[in-house]
Each structure stands twice: as structure tokens, then as C-alpha cells.
Design an enzyme around this catalytic site. Structure first.
Site, PDB file in Angstrom:
ATOM      1  N   ASP A  82       0.829  -1.210   0.000  1.00 54.52           N
ATOM      2  CA  ASP A  82       0.000   0.000   0.000  1.00 54.52           C
ATOM      3  C   ASP A  82       0.867   1.265   0.000  1.00 54.52           C
ATOM      4  O   ASP A  82       1.900   1.321   0.686  1.00 54.52           O
ATOM      5  CB  ASP A  82      -0.901  -0.024   1.238  1.00 54.52           C
ATOM      6  CG  ASP A  82      -1.961   1.053   1.228  1.00 54.52           C
ATOM      7  OD1 ASP A  82      -2.385   1.471   0.140  1.00 54.52           O
ATOM      8  OD2 ASP A  82      -2.384   1.475   2.335  1.00 54.52           O
ATOM      9  N   HIS A  83       0.457   2.273  -0.761  1.00 54.21           N
ATOM     10  CA  HIS A  83       1.071   3.609  -0.739  1.00 54.21           C
ATOM     11  C   HIS A  83       2.599   3.604  -0.686  1.00 54.21           C
ATOM     12  O   HIS A  83       3.206   3.963   0.327  1.00 54.21           O
ATOM     13  CB  HIS A  83       0.546   4.405   0.452  1.00 54.21           C
ATOM     14  CG  HIS A  83      -0.803   4.991   0.245  1.00 54.21           C
ATOM     15  ND1 HIS A  83      -1.049   6.009  -0.654  1.00 54.21           N
ATOM     16  CD2 HIS A  83      -1.985   4.683   0.816  1.00 54.21           C
ATOM     17  CE1 HIS A  83      -2.336   6.302  -0.620  1.00 54.21           C
ATOM     18  NE2 HIS A  83      -2.921   5.509   0.247  1.00 54.21           N
ATOM     19  N   HIS A 178      -7.270  10.220   4.457  1.00 50.99           N
ATOM     20  CA  HIS A 178      -6.728   9.218   5.375  1.00 50.99           C
ATOM     21  C   HIS A 178      -6.799   9.698   6.825  1.00 50.99           C
ATOM     22  O   HIS A 178      -6.727  10.902   7.089  1.00 50.99           O
ATOM     23  CB  HIS A 178      -5.264   8.928   5.034  1.00 50.99           C
ATOM     24  CG  HIS A 178      -5.070   8.372   3.662  1.00 50.99           C
ATOM     25  ND1 HIS A 178      -4.583   9.126   2.613  1.00 50.99           N
ATOM     26  CD2 HIS A 178      -5.293   7.138   3.158  1.00 50.99           C
ATOM     27  CE1 HIS A 178      -4.512   8.375   1.525  1.00 50.99           C
ATOM     28  NE2 HIS A 178      -4.940   7.166   1.826  1.00 50.99           N
ATOM     29  N   GLY A 179      -6.910   8.737   7.735  1.00 47.54           N
ATOM     30  CA  GLY A 179      -6.855   9.068   9.152  1.00 47.54           C
ATOM     31  C   GLY A 179      -8.206   9.412   9.747  1.00 47.54           C
ATOM     32  O   GLY A 179      -9.261   9.103   9.183  1.00 47.54           O
ATOM     33  N   HIS A 208      -9.618   5.264  -1.235  1.00 52.01           N
ATOM     34  CA  HIS A 208      -8.753   5.347  -0.066  1.00 52.01           C
ATOM     35  C   HIS A 208      -9.457   6.205   0.985  1.00 52.01           C
ATOM     36  O   HIS A 208     -10.281   7.041   0.664  1.00 52.01           O
ATOM     37  CB  HIS A 208      -7.408   5.970  -0.438  1.00 52.01           C
ATOM     38  CG  HIS A 208      -6.516   5.037  -1.190  1.00 52.01           C
ATOM     39  ND1 HIS A 208      -5.298   4.627  -0.716  1.00 52.01           N
ATOM     40  CD2 HIS A 208      -6.681   4.403  -2.380  1.00 52.01           C
ATOM     41  CE1 HIS A 208      -4.730   3.798  -1.584  1.00 52.01           C
ATOM     42  NE2 HIS A 208      -5.558   3.652  -2.610  1.00 52.01           N
ATOM     43  N   SER A 211     -12.071   4.546   6.173  1.00 48.30           N
ATOM     44  CA  SER A 211     -12.367   4.662   7.610  1.00 48.30           C
ATOM     45  C   SER A 211     -13.061   5.970   7.929  1.00 48.30           C
ATOM     46  O   SER A 211     -12.640   7.042   7.473  1.00 48.30           O
ATOM     47  CB  SER A 211     -11.067   4.571   8.419  1.00 48.30           C
ATOM     48  OG  SER A 211     -10.470   3.312   8.274  1.00 48.30           O
ATOM     49  N   ASN A 230     -10.147   0.796   0.910  1.00 49.57           N
ATOM     50  CA  ASN A 230      -9.045   0.658   1.853  1.00 49.57           C
ATOM     51  C   ASN A 230      -9.503   0.998   3.265  1.00 49.57           C
ATOM     52  O   ASN A 230     -10.129   2.039   3.496  1.00 49.57           O
ATOM     53  CB  ASN A 230      -7.902   1.595   1.465  1.00 49.57           C
ATOM     54  CG  ASN A 230      -7.103   1.073   0.301  1.00 49.57           C
ATOM     55  OD1 ASN A 230      -7.572   0.258  -0.493  1.00 49.57           O
ATOM     56  ND2 ASN A 230      -5.872   1.552   0.182  1.00 49.57           N
ATOM     57  N   THR A 233      -7.444   2.826   9.542  1.00 44.55           N
ATOM     58  CA  THR A 233      -7.723   3.483  10.820  1.00 44.55           C
ATOM     59  C   THR A 233      -8.822   2.779  11.604  1.00 44.55           C
ATOM     60  O   THR A 233      -8.677   2.525  12.808  1.00 44.55           O
ATOM     61  CB  THR A 233      -8.113   4.961  10.591  1.00 44.55           C
ATOM     62  OG1 THR A 233      -7.031   5.630   9.931  1.00 44.55           O
ATOM     63  CG2 THR A 233      -8.397   5.659  11.903  1.00 44.55           C
TER      64      THR A 233
END
Length: 295
Positions: A82-83, A178-179, A208, A211, A230, A233
Site C-alpha cells: 500500500d502507498h 486518510h486518518g 482510499h 475509515s 481501503n 484506521t
């Protein structure tokens, strides 16, 4: 069985469902995810990022673990890096046994993203490994990147990018990040943009920052063309909450039973996500038997 991510996502793209890709750093996470997927007859993607490998989930242990567990199952499983923007790490992971790599050049100038993605695709495809790339930029929730329209994926540019690179799946920026999102906020996804991207690309698309996006958003995103979601988190949160709940109930609980509680909790979490993505009952014994008979 361990397969390329391309083979899993192509079927999801044809039949319009999503597949969970969970960042997993140890045995409890991997086993919980794959056992849940097997029981739900769902394909699954185990993935891990470079920093996660550096800190805990070393590829030397993760790859054989995923290979061993996958060999016991009837469902298809992919192992994704990933990433990653480091070509040396990508090559190392391909040699180690990853079946997909994600080259993330989303922070690079457009032409450089194309050029480096093409290098990764050329090497990966020559070694039987599929590739995911990112266009636009899925940033960080803490920086409110999900609401920055200039980071979103442009459909016209996406056509050119895919044609130039020949990637197998494309991560798109449509309003997630993200996060952890600020408390009480759920991202606003640009579903119109997603529909347009799917219409012009007709290929597996990746979300992405799954979460914290909300079940309704995730389900709708799959309906409009997302085939891989994806999750990192929320998975880590689930594991932590299992430990906290177990210790609150039994403060003297031993380490083994704490690990068992994490595995049980994550298994329920994954099963729930599989149903949100509509990937359950995709690989039954009868279907496998039918496929074998037609080969």
C-alpha cells in the site's frame, strides 16, 4: 489461494461490488480477516504500507504468513503493498511475493507520476504482479484535504493517465481522506465525479480513506463504481477497543486472551464490512466446481 489483485478486481468490476482491503500488521489481523472472508465466501485483500512494515509487520514474516493461510482457503486473496513511492521497496516486495503493488505518485508533478508509474507497471507486469496507482491526491483528514477540490481526480486527465501507464486499478480522490476526521464530521463524497470516472474509465476504481466515511457513503460509492475500499484506521481502532473492553471487564486478563479478543472482534468487523461492500457469497463451492468444469 493467493492471486493477483487484478484478477479479484476485474470480477468485482464486472459484477459491481466492492472488496475490502485491510491494512494488517500481525497474525491476529491477517487471520481474523481471512477467516471472516472465507466464512462469507468473499474475496479479500490484505495490504500493508512501507512504514507499517518498518515498524512492525516485516515483509519477511508477513508474506509467508499470508501465503500459508491463503493456501488453506477456497477464496481468492491478494497481498498488496500500500502507498509506496520508493521503487527499491516496490521491487523488493515483488520479489518477496506480493501479488500487487500500489505506486503512489500523487504528490508528484503529473508527467513525473506517469513516467514513474510506467516503470513500476513494466517491471510488475513482467513478474506477474498487478499495479494500482493514484491520480488526484487523497490527503489527510486532519488537514481537511477531503474538501479541497483541487486535489480531486479529473476524469479527462484520468483517461490520459490510464492509457499512458496501463495500470490495473486507479485510486481516485473524490472527497475522502486518510486518518481520523474531526469528531462528528462525515466526508461529503462527490458521487457525480465518481460516476463520470467510472463511465469513462470502465475499470476497477479504488477508494482510499474508507475509515470514518460512514456505511451509507461506502455502500453508495460501491454502487457507483468503487471496487476496492481501503480500511486501516477503523481496523486499528477496532483492535484497540477490543483490548480496552477486555481489560475493563477483566483487568488481570492474560496476553493470549487479549490477542484472542482482538481476533474475534476484528472478525466481526470484517464480516460487517463485507456485507456493506456486497462481496459476500461471491465464491461458493458450487461456483468453484462449475468454473473448474469449464476450464
Amino acid at each position: 489461494m493467493l492471486v493477483t489483485m487484478k484478477s479479484i478486481l476485474e470480477k468485482a468490476n464486472e459484477d459491481n461490488y466492492g472488496i475490502m482491503a485491510m491494512n494488517s500488521v500481525n497474525m491476529e489481523m491477517i487471520r481474523a480477516a481471512l477467516m471472516a472472508a472465507e466464512e462469507e465466501y468473499s474475496p479479500f485483500i490484505i495490504q500493508i504500507g512501507p512504514m507499517q512494515m518498518k515498524n512492525l509487520g516485516h515483509s519477511e514474516e508477513i508474506v509467508p504468513m499470508v501465503q500459508e493461510l491463503s493456501d488453506r482457503l477456497k477464496i481468492p486473496v491478494a497481498l498488496n503493498l500500500d502507498h509506496c513511492g520508493d521503487l527499491d521497496i516496490i521491487i523488493k516486495c515483488i520479489k518477496a511475493g506480493f501479488t500487487n503493488v500500489m505506486f503512489d505518485g500523487s504528490n508528484l508533478p503529473y508527467q513525473e507520476n506517469i513516467e514513474k508509474t510506467r516503470i513500476v507497471v513494466s517491471y510488475a507486469h513482467a513478474n506477474g504482479v498487478s499495479v494500482e496507482a493514484e491520480l488526484g491526491h487523497v490527503g489527510q483528514a486532519v488537514d481537511n484535504d477531503d474538501s479541497k477540490l483541487d486535489l480531486y481526480t479529473d476524469p479527462k486527465q484520468a483517461i490520459d493517465f490510464v492509457k499512458a501507464t496501463q495500470v490495473d486499478a486507479l485510486a481516485v480522490a473524490i472527497g475522502t481522506a486518510h486518518g481520523n476526521y474531526p469528531k462528528g464530521r462525515i466526508p461529503k463524497i462527490d458521487f457525480q465525479r465518481l460516476q463520470e470516472l467510472k463511465k469513462v474509465l470502465k475499470m476497477p476504481l479504488v477508494l482510499h480513506g474508507g475509515s470514518g466515511s460512514g456505511d451509507e457513503n461506502i455502500s453508495k460509492a460501491v454502487k457507483y463504481g468503487i471496487n476496492k475500499v481501503n480500511v486501516a484506521t477503523d481496523a486499528f481502532k477496532c483492535a484497540k477497543s477490543c483490548i480496552t473492553a477486555s481489560l475493563n471487564k477483566q483487568p488481570d486478563l492474560d496476553y493470549i486472551h487479549l490477542c484472542m479478543s482482538v481476533e474475534t472482534g476484528l472478525k466481526h468487523f470484517v464480516k460487517s464490512y463485507i456485507h456493506i461492500l456486497n462481496s459476500f457469497n461471491r465464491y461458493t463451492f458450487s461456483q468453484e466446481f462449475k468454473d473448474n468444469c469449464t476450464e
